[in-house]
Design a protein around this motif. Sequence first.
Motif, short mmCIF file in Angstrom:
data_model
loop_
_atom_site.label_atom_id
_atom_site.label_comp_id
_atom_site.label_asym_id
_atom_site.label_seq_id
_atom_site.Cartn_x
_atom_site.Cartn_y
_atom_site.Cartn_z
N ALA A 1 -22.59 104.59 136.29
CA ALA A 1 -22.49 104.94 137.54
C ALA A 1 -23.42 106.20 138.03
O ALA A 1 -24.14 106.03 139.21
CB ALA A 1 -20.96 105.37 138.37
N LEU A 2 -23.49 107.18 137.17
CA LEU A 2 -24.37 108.20 137.41
C LEU A 2 -25.88 107.65 137.31
O LEU A 2 -26.89 108.26 138.09
CB LEU A 2 -24.10 109.37 136.47
CG LEU A 2 -24.85 110.57 136.66
CD1 LEU A 2 -24.57 111.21 137.91
CD2 LEU A 2 -24.56 111.52 135.51
N THR A 3 -26.31 106.93 136.34
CA THR A 3 -27.62 106.38 136.36
C THR A 3 -27.88 105.50 137.71
O THR A 3 -28.97 105.76 138.05
CB THR A 3 -27.65 105.55 135.07
OG1 THR A 3 -27.30 106.23 133.91
CG2 THR A 3 -28.96 104.86 134.92
N ALA A 4 -27.05 104.74 138.24
CA ALA A 4 -27.30 104.14 139.30
C ALA A 4 -27.41 105.06 140.50
O ALA A 4 -28.28 104.81 141.30
CB ALA A 4 -25.95 103.00 139.55
N GLU A 5 -26.67 105.68 140.58
CA GLU A 5 -26.59 106.79 141.66
C GLU A 5 -27.96 107.75 141.82
O GLU A 5 -28.77 107.86 142.84
CB GLU A 5 -25.66 107.88 141.55
CG GLU A 5 -25.44 108.92 142.70
CD GLU A 5 -24.58 110.11 142.52
OE1 GLU A 5 -24.70 111.03 143.25
OE2 GLU A 5 -23.41 109.75 142.02
N LEU A 6 -28.53 108.13 140.22
CA LEU A 6 -29.78 108.95 140.41
C LEU A 6 -30.87 107.89 140.16
O LEU A 6 -32.18 108.56 140.15
CB LEU A 6 -29.62 110.00 139.14
CG LEU A 6 -28.51 111.08 139.38
CD1 LEU A 6 -28.70 112.06 138.30
CD2 LEU A 6 -28.66 111.47 140.54
N ARG A 7 -30.80 106.77 139.96
CA ARG A 7 -32.10 105.76 139.61
C ARG A 7 -33.15 106.01 140.61
O ARG A 7 -34.33 106.10 140.23
CB ARG A 7 -31.69 104.46 139.51
CG ARG A 7 -32.47 103.44 139.08
CD ARG A 7 -31.94 101.97 138.97
NE ARG A 7 -32.81 101.21 138.28
CZ ARG A 7 -33.86 100.40 138.79
NH1 ARG A 7 -33.77 100.38 140.19
NH2 ARG A 7 -34.71 99.64 138.29
N SER B 1 -39.93 110.52 132.58
CA SER B 1 -39.89 109.86 131.19
C SER B 1 -38.42 110.06 131.03
O SER B 1 -37.42 110.08 131.44
CB SER B 1 -40.54 110.86 130.29
OG SER B 1 -39.70 112.04 130.17
N TYR B 2 -38.20 109.06 129.89
CA TYR B 2 -36.97 108.74 129.49
C TYR B 2 -36.28 110.09 129.11
O TYR B 2 -35.00 110.04 129.33
CB TYR B 2 -36.97 107.74 128.02
CG TYR B 2 -35.49 107.52 127.43
CD1 TYR B 2 -34.78 106.56 127.99
CD2 TYR B 2 -35.20 108.45 126.17
CE1 TYR B 2 -33.45 106.26 127.26
CE2 TYR B 2 -34.03 107.98 125.78
CZ TYR B 2 -33.16 107.21 126.33
OH TYR B 2 -31.96 106.86 125.75
N PHE B 3 -36.83 110.93 128.21
CA PHE B 3 -36.29 111.97 127.95
C PHE B 3 -35.95 112.99 128.91
O PHE B 3 -34.76 113.76 129.33
CB PHE B 3 -37.09 113.01 127.04
CG PHE B 3 -36.73 114.08 126.69
CD1 PHE B 3 -35.77 114.38 125.73
CD2 PHE B 3 -36.98 115.55 127.20
CE1 PHE B 3 -35.08 115.57 125.20
CE2 PHE B 3 -36.40 116.73 127.02
CZ PHE B 3 -35.42 116.94 125.89
N GLU B 4 -36.84 113.02 130.32
CA GLU B 4 -36.48 113.89 131.39
C GLU B 4 -35.18 113.16 132.22
O GLU B 4 -34.43 113.95 132.61
CB GLU B 4 -37.73 113.78 132.38
CG GLU B 4 -38.91 114.73 131.79
CD GLU B 4 -40.37 114.37 132.27
OE1 GLU B 4 -41.11 115.30 132.33
OE2 GLU B 4 -40.38 113.10 133.04
N ALA B 5 -35.27 111.90 132.32
CA ALA B 5 -34.29 111.09 133.04
C ALA B 5 -33.01 111.50 132.23
O ALA B 5 -31.80 111.74 132.90
CB ALA B 5 -34.41 109.71 132.94
N THR B 6 -32.77 111.20 131.26
CA THR B 6 -31.59 111.54 130.43
C THR B 6 -31.13 112.98 130.19
O THR B 6 -29.87 113.20 130.39
CB THR B 6 -31.51 110.79 129.02
OG1 THR B 6 -32.78 111.52 127.92
CG2 THR B 6 -31.61 109.29 128.86
#
Length: 84
Positions: free
Chosen positions: A9-15, A24-29
């Motif tokens: 849910a958080l990933t979908a919201e911030l996508r 980057s992957y590191f920045e996103a996570t």
Amino acid sequence: MLPDDDIAALTAELRPLILDLKLSYFEATTALAFEAFARRGVTAAVLEVGMGGRLDATNVIAPVLTVVTGIDLDHTQSLGARAS
């Protein structure tokens, strides 16, 4: 541990923001983790920094305590070999 459904849910919201900023992957996570911490009222966390130096995504945190440990050889492909 953050439940898988909460991560999704958080990933979908911030996508949209993640894509817009081309993180980057590191920045996103890292951003996802920090947002999850903020929403849950986390007051203390142990964080490991990345390899970005002063531009590292973890630098948005104002630490109360910093600990420096030895650097191992697991990132020599990115950082170069150590001097002899």
